[in-house]
Each structure stands twice: as C-alpha cells, then as structure tokens.
Design a protein around this motif. Sequence first.
Motif, PDB file in Angstrom:
ATOM      1  N   ILE A 108      -5.044  12.307 -11.978  1.00 31.67           N
ATOM      2  CA  ILE A 108      -5.109  11.880 -13.382  1.00 31.67           C
ATOM      3  C   ILE A 108      -6.432  11.184 -13.706  1.00 31.67           C
ATOM      4  N   LYS A 109      -6.892  10.343 -12.813  1.00 29.91           N
ATOM      5  CA  LYS A 109      -8.127   9.591 -13.057  1.00 29.91           C
ATOM      6  C   LYS A 109      -9.298  10.531 -13.326  1.00 29.91           C
ATOM      7  N   GLU A 110      -9.451  11.555 -12.504  1.00 31.66           N
ATOM      8  CA  GLU A 110     -10.581  12.471 -12.644  1.00 31.66           C
ATOM      9  C   GLU A 110     -10.521  13.242 -13.959  1.00 31.66           C
ATOM     10  N   ARG A 111      -9.336  13.621 -14.366  1.00 29.24           N
ATOM     11  CA  ARG A 111      -9.195  14.360 -15.627  1.00 29.24           C
ATOM     12  C   ARG A 111      -9.519  13.460 -16.827  1.00 29.24           C
ATOM     13  N   ILE A 112      -9.070  12.207 -16.775  1.00 33.62           N
ATOM     14  CA  ILE A 112      -9.357  11.282 -17.875  1.00 33.62           C
ATOM     15  C   ILE A 112     -10.862  11.043 -17.986  1.00 33.62           C
ATOM     16  N   ASP A 113     -11.532  10.910 -16.851  1.00 35.54           N
ATOM     17  CA  ASP A 113     -12.987  10.744 -16.872  1.00 35.54           C
ATOM     18  C   ASP A 113     -13.661  11.938 -17.553  1.00 35.54           C
ATOM     19  N   ALA A 114     -13.175  13.149 -17.251  1.00 32.71           N
ATOM     20  CA  ALA A 114     -13.743  14.360 -17.859  1.00 32.71           C
ATOM     21  C   ALA A 114     -13.496  14.373 -19.372  1.00 32.71           C
ATOM     22  N   PHE A 115     -12.295  13.979 -19.782  1.00 33.96           N
ATOM     23  CA  PHE A 115     -11.986  13.928 -21.214  1.00 33.96           C
ATOM     24  C   PHE A 115     -12.805  12.848 -21.915  1.00 33.96           C
ATOM     25  N   SER A 116     -13.087  11.758 -21.200  1.00 28.82           N
ATOM     26  CA  SER A 116     -13.919  10.695 -21.773  1.00 28.82           C
ATOM     27  C   SER A 116     -15.303  11.241 -22.128  1.00 28.82           C
ATOM     28  N   ASN A 150     -13.009   3.753 -24.139  1.00 33.29           N
ATOM     29  CA  ASN A 150     -11.967   3.020 -23.405  1.00 33.29           C
ATOM     30  C   ASN A 150     -11.043   3.878 -22.551  1.00 33.29           C
ATOM     31  N   PRO A 151     -11.557   4.653 -21.611  1.00 28.52           N
ATOM     32  CA  PRO A 151     -10.656   5.390 -20.708  1.00 28.52           C
ATOM     33  C   PRO A 151      -9.926   4.432 -19.770  1.00 28.52           C
ATOM     34  N   TRP A 152      -8.638   4.688 -19.522  1.00 20.42           N
ATOM     35  CA  TRP A 152      -7.853   3.804 -18.662  1.00 20.42           C
ATOM     36  C   TRP A 152      -6.864   4.620 -17.845  1.00 20.42           C
ATOM     37  N   VAL A 153      -6.413   4.054 -16.737  1.00 20.33           N
ATOM     38  CA  VAL A 153      -5.431   4.719 -15.884  1.00 20.33           C
ATOM     39  C   VAL A 153      -4.602   3.648 -15.182  1.00 20.33           C
ATOM     40  N   ALA A 154      -3.362   3.971 -14.875  1.00 21.89           N
ATOM     41  CA  ALA A 154      -2.464   3.046 -14.175  1.00 21.89           C
ATOM     42  C   ALA A 154      -1.578   3.846 -13.228  1.00 21.89           C
ATOM     43  N   VAL A 155      -0.941   3.138 -12.290  1.00 19.38           N
ATOM     44  CA  VAL A 155      -0.096   3.794 -11.289  1.00 19.38           C
ATOM     45  C   VAL A 155       1.196   3.000 -11.134  1.00 19.38           C
ATOM     46  N   ALA A 156       2.321   3.699 -11.233  1.00 17.90           N
ATOM     47  CA  ALA A 156       3.630   3.071 -11.020  1.00 17.90           C
ATOM     48  C   ALA A 156       4.409   3.919 -10.021  1.00 17.90           C
TER      49      ALA A 156
END
Length: 492
Positions: A432-440, A362-368
């Motif tokens: 952030i998105k690319e790093r989360i994908d790598a950690f996934s 369940n990798p996820w990302v958001a932007v504020a």
Amino acid sequence: MGSDFDTKSAVDEIQKTAKADEKFQGTVSTQNLEKKDPIKVVIIGGGACGMAVATKIRRQSDFEITVISRDSHTAYSHCGIPFVLGREIESFEKLIVKPRDFFKRNRIDVKLNEYVSSIDLDLKVVRTGEETYPFDKLVIATGSLPFIPFTGNTNVLPYGIFTLRNLDDGVLFEKALETVERVCIIGAGTIGIECAAALSKRGIKTFLINRSKNLLSKQLDPDISEIIREHLESLGIEVISGKLAAYPENFWKEKTLYVWDRQLPADLILLASGVRPEVSLALEAGIKIGKAGGIIVNEMLQVKAREKFLPYVYAGGECVEIIDLITGEAKLSHLGTTARHMADIIGNNITGKYTPLGPLANPWVAVAGELQFGGVGITSKEAESHGIKINTGFSRGRTRASYYPGRKDLYIKLLFKDDILVGAQLIGGEGIKERIDAFSLAIRKKATIRDLLDLETCYAPPVSMLVDPLRPAVKAAIRNIKEKKEKQIQAK
C-alpha cells in the motif's frame, strides 16, 4: 499550487529563485561578518521537527544550537508506540533513534524536562523556569497536545485513563496493561485503530468507540472505512461508532465507561480522540494563529507577528498550518514526514540556503494487524465542503496472481476533478505504501484519467496480477462519468 509551467516560465522561475537564494545567502553572510560570536539558535520542542532542525543546522554550520524539550527522551519515533504495545517491537528503547550522547558529541545542547514559559520577540530571549536563553534565530516546534474530552468538574484525568502524547505515556500505558483484561479506546483515528489491533493481538478485550459514524472520517470515504471496520471486528474488537463516550470522575473505582445507553466494563481507557496544535507560547508572544488553529508561516516557514513575517523566527511540525495542494486552503498536517520535510527547509533557510515550502498533498499510511491502509489528496466529504465536483472509480483486486500463495485483497478508490486525479484511497494486505507514493506523484503532476489508463505496469506472479487493479478502478471512473453525462442529457 501545482499549476503547469511552459519552458519560458520554468526558466524565469529558476532565475527568480536563484536571485532570491543569492540575496538571502548574502544577507546571512553579512550577519556573520557583523557578529563575531557564533549565531545562537534556540529550538523549542524536541520532536520530529525540532531535533531534525538541530542536526540539519549542525551539518551545515558552526552555529550555537540549544534545544529545549519538555520530554525526557531525545529523538524518538512516536509512530512506533502502537507496535511496541503489540509486541512487534521488543521495547520502547528501540524507538529512540538518536541518544542524548549523539547530540552532545555534535555540540547540540539538549535541555530535557524543561518547560518554556515565554518568548520575548523584542529582546530575542526564551525564558524557562530555570534559565533565560538569548537567540539570534528561534525555531518553534512545539507539536501538538492530545484532545481530552473532559466530562467531569475537574481538568485532571482520573486514574486509569491514559493518553499517548510521548514515550513516557507509552511506557506507563504498557505497564498498566500487564494486569488488565478489558480496555476501551476512545477515538478511531490511525493511533486508535493501530492500538486497538495491538491490544487485541495480546488477547485483551478491546472496545473502539468513535464519535463519528465512520472510522477515519476525515481521511477516508465511508465505503473504504467500512472495510477497516470489518477487519477490526474479525480481530475480536467491538467497534462502536456514532456514539459519545463519558467516563466518571471516580473511574478508578467504577471501572465503567458510559457510551450512550450502554455501560462498558473497562480496566483502562485510552484517549485517542485526536490532537490540537500546541500554540499557546506563540499566541502569548504575539505570533499570528490561522483559522485552522496553527501558526501562520510563509513559504520559508517564518512566522508572522505585527502584520509582518519575522526573518529570525521559524516554526514547523504539527503546530504549523500548511497549504493544501488541491483546495489551496490552510490546514494542519499531523504527519511525521511533513515535520521532517519542514525541518530540512528550516535548516536550509537558517543557514542561508533559500528553500521554499510549497502546497502539500499529505500522503499517509497506517497498519492495523495484517491490514495496511492509507490515502493522498482529498476525500469525497472534503471535496463537497469546498464545492468541488468529483467522479470516483473503485476496484477490488489482489496483490499477487490469483493462483500464487499468500495473495491478499487490494482495494483502490480514485477521485477525479473533471479528468484530473485529486485523491486516492487504498486498503490491502501489502504494497500500500508504494502505491500511495505513486499516486502522490500523480496528483502533484496533475495526472488525467487518460494518463492512468495509458499507464504501463509490470507483472510477475509473486508481486502482482497480470491486469493491475489500478486499471479497473480507472475504467470504473470513466463509466461513472459517462453515466452522469447521460443522465444530464436525459434531464434536459
């Protein structure tokens, strides 16, 4: 569950899958020979999963496909709504990925604004107020409904209180925003936070109220979510956490939201306090619902009824339970990426291409505003509730060389079970998105502390620091592990 395989077991697994695929395709081929009429597929739900299933099946077959949707739009991006509200996207029409004419050209019969009243598994029909639809294969992709904390004597929302279940809700809310000065948002999940940033950008005084003490309490650890709170407050958003909110039945007249001992003036209220899986149709049809509240499915995403999985009924998206990669337990996933992945699997299985769904990280990302944040794997709270002992490592770095213009802060928190990575949480201004994908991928491959410490990273001043912020986070975890071991020795 992500366990390691040696060469022999990997070959056995491939052979087993190949045999199952051959048997499965044979079954579908036999069905095709037995039936002269094309196989009828009925899909309930026109969201991310349902419409993707329809297009997948059409690419791979000549089946007769009908999609029944209570929405008035086809194939749109729900995740884009906050960015239309923030005027980063010029209109809601831009969120429509495929117009109705696309489906008509591809012989997919889409029934909009039509509500399914019942599913008959014995007769293999779906009933609506207008018609009865027979099926050979059924797909339930009913999604979820907003959780609405009713505080009065009626189950009807007072005028001036909104949800964002679909595109029409977004259009109505946007129209209402044209003449307001103050908005209260109840719920500090990803949608609530993204909408708060969007409204603040428009110069609207925004209050963000959260029942939990910490923002995104189910997705991030408190120390990480605090960084998001500080960012939102820097945008002029007043964040109120750990308090319950209540609105009067005559809100349209009072224009007041009651939060504990405060009375907040509000022209509008947006309810973003989470969603619940829409499983009422499935439940009434005798389909099994799990402990997490979603439809129980097997690895082929076939539903369970009368104590057995039905080979002709599938379910996918937010209404379905998935298996967590780390805990091994059933949970819900509210991610568009998960829904799309499930759609591919359902489409393959219906057309005879055996494809299983395994456990998910369940990798996820958001932007504020200018802040990106996300995570993958489990949180400290989730680990504690499952009796998993973890060690953590935290670091703060930059996204570019310290002397390079436009550099942004980057925060990384890693969670390890023993020496194996089981969670990662990140916040920063970019990448952030690319790093989360790598950690996934690292979590799925059971990467160890040693693996991450030995990881070679690339460098160029416009895109990174010479020493990647990942490295100090790993070193911090190693120090924490050593300190725990020393304390345990001293305690003895």
